[in-house]
Enzyme design. Sequence first.
Site, short mmCIF file in Angstrom:
data_model
loop_
_atom_site.label_atom_id
_atom_site.label_comp_id
_atom_site.label_asym_id
_atom_site.label_seq_id
_atom_site.Cartn_x
_atom_site.Cartn_y
_atom_site.Cartn_z
N HIS B 144 28.23 19.72 55.76
CA HIS B 144 29.45 19.20 55.13
C HIS B 144 29.73 17.72 55.42
O HIS B 144 30.89 17.30 55.33
CB HIS B 144 30.68 20.01 55.57
CG HIS B 144 30.74 21.40 55.02
ND1 HIS B 144 29.64 22.11 54.62
CD2 HIS B 144 31.81 22.23 54.81
CE1 HIS B 144 30.01 23.32 54.19
NE2 HIS B 144 31.30 23.41 54.29
N GLY B 193 25.62 20.17 50.24
CA GLY B 193 25.72 21.63 50.23
C GLY B 193 27.08 22.07 49.71
O GLY B 193 27.20 23.10 49.05
N HIS B 194 28.10 21.30 50.02
CA HIS B 194 29.45 21.58 49.51
C HIS B 194 29.89 20.39 48.67
O HIS B 194 30.33 19.38 49.20
CB HIS B 194 30.43 21.81 50.66
CG HIS B 194 31.73 22.44 50.22
ND1 HIS B 194 32.42 22.02 49.10
CD2 HIS B 194 32.44 23.48 50.74
CE1 HIS B 194 33.51 22.76 48.97
NE2 HIS B 194 33.55 23.66 49.93
N HIS B 250 29.48 29.98 45.31
CA HIS B 250 30.71 29.75 46.06
C HIS B 250 31.72 29.09 45.13
O HIS B 250 31.47 28.02 44.56
CB HIS B 250 30.35 28.83 47.23
CG HIS B 250 31.48 28.58 48.18
ND1 HIS B 250 32.42 27.62 47.96
CD2 HIS B 250 31.80 29.17 49.37
CE1 HIS B 250 33.28 27.60 48.98
NE2 HIS B 250 32.94 28.55 49.84
N GLU B 302 32.18 34.09 49.25
CA GLU B 302 33.39 33.48 48.66
C GLU B 302 33.08 33.06 47.22
O GLU B 302 33.38 31.93 46.81
CB GLU B 302 33.82 32.26 49.47
CG GLU B 302 33.96 32.53 50.96
CD GLU B 302 34.55 31.36 51.74
OE1 GLU B 302 35.48 31.59 52.51
OE2 GLU B 302 34.08 30.23 51.57
N GLU B 318 39.99 32.89 46.76
CA GLU B 318 40.42 31.94 47.79
C GLU B 318 41.44 30.95 47.25
O GLU B 318 41.35 30.50 46.11
CB GLU B 318 39.19 31.18 48.33
CG GLU B 318 39.53 30.29 49.50
CD GLU B 318 38.39 29.35 49.93
OE1 GLU B 318 37.22 29.70 49.68
OE2 GLU B 318 38.70 28.29 50.48
N CYS B 320 41.88 27.85 47.87
CA CYS B 320 41.29 26.58 47.44
C CYS B 320 40.63 26.69 46.07
O CYS B 320 40.53 25.69 45.36
CB CYS B 320 40.25 26.09 48.46
SG CYS B 320 40.98 25.43 49.96
N CYS B 386 40.95 24.97 55.38
CA CYS B 386 40.84 24.15 54.17
C CYS B 386 42.03 24.32 53.25
O CYS B 386 42.45 23.38 52.58
CB CYS B 386 39.55 24.49 53.42
SG CYS B 386 39.28 26.26 53.18
N CYS B 387 42.58 25.55 53.20
CA CYS B 387 43.60 25.85 52.19
C CYS B 387 44.95 25.17 52.43
O CYS B 387 45.51 24.59 51.49
CB CYS B 387 43.78 27.36 52.06
SG CYS B 387 42.26 28.26 51.66
#
Lengths: 635, 635
Positions: B144, B193-194, B250, B302, B318, B320, B386-387
Amino acid sequence: MKNASTGFVVDTSKSPYAKLFPIPIKNVQIIDEFWAPRLKIVREVTLPSQYRLCEKTGRFANFRRAAGKEHCNFQGLFFNDSDVYKWIEAVAYSLAGVHDNVLLNLVQIVIPLIMAVQDKDGYLNTYFTFERRNERWTNLKDMHELYCAGHLIQAAISYYRFTGDRRLLDVACRVADHIGRFFGAGKRLGVPGHPEVEMALVELYRTTGKEEYLDMARFFIDNRGKGLVGGSAYHIDHRPFRELTEIAGHAVRSIYLNCGATDVYMETGEKALLDALTKLWSNMTNRKMYITGGVGSRHEGEAFGEDYELPNVRAYAETCAAIANVMWNWRMLLISGDAKFTDVLELALYNGVLSRISLDGQQYFYVNPLEDNGHHKRQNWFECACCPPNIARLLTSLPGYFYSLSKKGVWVHLYASNIANVVVDGMNVTITQKTRYPWEGDVDLVMRLEKMAAFSLFLRIPNWCQKPLILMNGIELSGPIKRGCYVEIHRLWEDGDTVHVSMPMFIEQIIANSNLIENNDKVALKRGPIVYCIEQVDNPNIDLKNLILPAEPVLEAKWKPDLLNGVVVIEGEAFLIEPIEQNDNLYFSLSETKTKIRSVKFTAIPYFTWANREQGPMKVWIRSSTFLSSINWKN
Amino acid sequence: MKNASTGFVVDTSKSPYAKLFPIPIKNVQIIDEFWAPRLKIVREVTLPSQYRLCEKTGRFANFRRAAGKEHCNFQGLFFNDSDVYKWIEAVAYSLAGVHDNVLLNLVQIVIPLIMAVQDKDGYLNTYFTFERRNERWTNLKDMHELYCAGHLIQAAISYYRFTGDRRLLDVACRVADHIGRFFGAGKRLGVPGHPEVEMALVELYRTTGKEEYLDMARFFIDNRGKGLVGGSAYHIDHRPFRELTEIAGHAVRSIYLNCGATDVYMETGEKALLDALTKLWSNMTNRKMYITGGVGSRHEGEAFGEDYELPNVRAYAETCAAIANVMWNWRMLLISGDAKFTDVLELALYNGVLSRISLDGQQYFYVNPLEDNGHHKRQNWFECACCPPNIARLLTSLPGYFYSLSKKGVWVHLYASNIANVVVDGMNVTITQKTRYPWEGDVDLVMRLEKMAAFSLFLRIPNWCQKPLILMNGIELSGPIKRGCYVEIHRLWEDGDTVHVSMPMFIEQIIANSNLIENNDKVALKRGPIVYCIEQVDNPNIDLKNLILPAEPVLEAKWKPDLLNGVVVIEGEAFLIEPIEQNDNLYFSLSETKTKIRSVKFTAIPYFTWANREQGPMKVWIRSSTFLSSINWKN
């Protein structure tokens, strides 16, 4: 060392806390039209094809490599040895019943392959050789060494019991002794990440009489819940075994562990174990089991989900978990003689296990949905191929599940035409069953005795059977016959005595507990022990998901000798909702939706036969207007 | 470098392929009873509490540590820097609207913390310092770093736009330049990756005008599907972006990537990008989105599931991902001016996002079921947090989503009482909205102009609105008003012109596409943009899962000023099935089941307010006899 001719799958004959004792596989000859052809296919098609696949996928090469006879890389997954062991076990059970030169020759090629790999210290695992030698026993959590050892032990016991050949048994004892030098009280603590060795060790104790093997099995159960393999529920390491109340974690691991604990109980009688097992069983069967006897609903972690988490399309329900369910219920039955365990065993056998293998005996399901859009199909093999040889060993051992003995007499658990030779108080008794079970519920038993003898015959009345009837030499047994239990007929038996068991099979609409919300307002069709499904191929113009059974549907069972190797289908009438003006959107306002409804005929087939013809949607749980239509007349 | 006062969230003002251009947050003053109190809570409660939690959980300490000012271990997860960045972004949006000394002082403490960590070469990540310095950029798949860099860039842009302070922007540019020295055409290949940095880099290009940032964003999109981060759908690396047709993987990663690709499209106009985005959007909204606008149904990974895989109890959805859904639809709207994107944005906003934060602004959901047994509750914070700051930044930026400009005039996307100052052809126009939206569908707009001017006013008519009506200065607009689109009123506007938009809110029963089998024979209640649920606390003696709506239920909307900070509830009558003689078993034969049915009154509340009182079961999709009862009268 016991006599090599006992030939039991689970040998409780000396277990102090078992109620039931086994009858050797070879003493039960299945001669019916349901199981006998299936067992023949397993013997003649499935097992030879699995041999070829073990060769093709490098499973045998791994042994040759480890023995220094072939220079290649290790092939496949680190636990692939276990597939070879399960194949041997399956072959051994098969040979117990029917002599088969092909299988005998093949297995006699494989045994030396395994023997050649064993190290002087007893270690045997083809993955942890050469460059990985130093990693032995360093990662019990993930690396399945004890799991593979367990399957080796089980294979060795079976091969020994059914052939008298003790070479592999000696190898297995050395493996177990090696494990015992590492792990145990006062030595290294540890438990297997994937349980399996526990039941193998108890069986090795039963086979050899050496108590240290029983102690090791107990040790591996005692040390769970201590975080030795990470402390997760996935590994059933979140709590000490005796404190478990809810079944959780990886389904196969969880149930294999329960099998081991049940085996330990049968030897030790430890009440805390039985208490935990009883709670786990109740939680599983009342909260977490599919109507098919399949378990482990959750893809994530191949695991048990929450209570009532039993999705249909996204069912995981691994094949091995249904097999494990049979194995565990068999053991619980041996403890108790309680027919509730046989009910689950039978349910899982006909629906949860049999559906996992194709009718031709060469293709397998790993994941087992109860509803499908038509994409799911059986495979020849899997990279992780635990399931195929596991089905094979269960089916080849099946004759061993039909009967038991107890101190009071003979128990009949399963029904199919067969001839069984049992020894009651030292006397040979031959029991002949004649029946079209599972398609019809009438069973005729004939008793053949050398001389008159007083003992009990325990006949299982399945819980699905609402109106059982028993005739003893043509005369109805007095008193109500209860279902979901064993009916004891105690008498002075004479040669030629006949017993007729009548278990009328009605088509039943099954509803799920309303907590299983996905199945609210749906029914499944069941007849006798067989769960049905509707498949597109039989219902070409019907959108299965929009088929709705009326409150009191007309349903008829019909024998179809040419369909799917011969099945009873259910034909009926239902309603089909045809939404119109419905575009591709996910959500609509009801006020803007128009539908029309028409009556259609449909056909349901046994769930275990699905996906044997052209691919298409399938569903077990069918929409029903039962509750909802009643709203109108009560309103 | 552009003027610091623009204050846009997504600054498309110079984007050649955007149809709509932004209005600064500060120019829209929300003064209603729905959003204004919520934004006040975010400002006064949520953001200060998140500051405290960032301190308490070591997120700020990680920066002090990396700057050599504090000696401690790195605390928490490797991507925790991003939470600090999102908090800054949220504060910046908030400060744009309302001056707040508390927040201003707090953010001014945090900015120097970040600045102090940056290396001379521009690298900035508190995790990869000291002992992990050599691991920088070694694992793009999992670690990340680009994700954190993206959030830093977004925070810096926002802080610069709303304060004029360019210190953090300079830091962000050096981070971006550092990335550009490593990755790019002719340099190292790689993708995050994200995803997240893509949209940040486009925004940095918009802010600075430096084309290399746009090139970098495109580079990270162009190189997906090459296996650079493992080749899995989870990482949206299974196929080149332009070849994607089904949304997968994801959910947050997937939609963030779509946001970035949409941003790139707005700058480059590359048709292949828009084609892919269009397919992904259709697949998501028609197959994989909850009625709440929540997405990413699958716990495992997720992730997006298969088509129609939208479980209610076991929804992941989720927080997010719902936020990302708003972000992506906003960008698609900016490209197109198509109201279908605003419909999804509004749906996700009121239901998918707002439900994720408690009414007191201090507790959050991470996972968002649509049905629950009563165990699910909001948390103060998460290890993976994160949320919470993501909700905060979305809500504080909300004023920026109400209006846009195009070459033809002003667009009204969302409805709530507010005063907006927009500049049309160089002239200040003030638009005042007065409405009780989302509880009532009447909106009064008053136009204030310095002088008469010809332009268009584009009014969004939501797709849920079946009978829209527009009055221009009290006179009904001629011709049918279509829903699910923007109605253009082109005229010579005069000061004091009024527009009345009437969007009558009816209680609608929503049904799902029949492929969404879990919702067969269920309806959800919706009124205007608000999705409803039934919660145990309002229906104390009702087993929610056994509540059945009749075919034509009596339903009434009632304003409850004292309930849940003021909500419109839906009251109605339905039927309750009470199974009797039902034991704890999972499955029953229908023939042995008895039920009684009685009529009951029930209350439904907006889904976004659930779990704010005592815990208990909740469900969105309610059983309905609609289709099934019709069987009887048609039969």
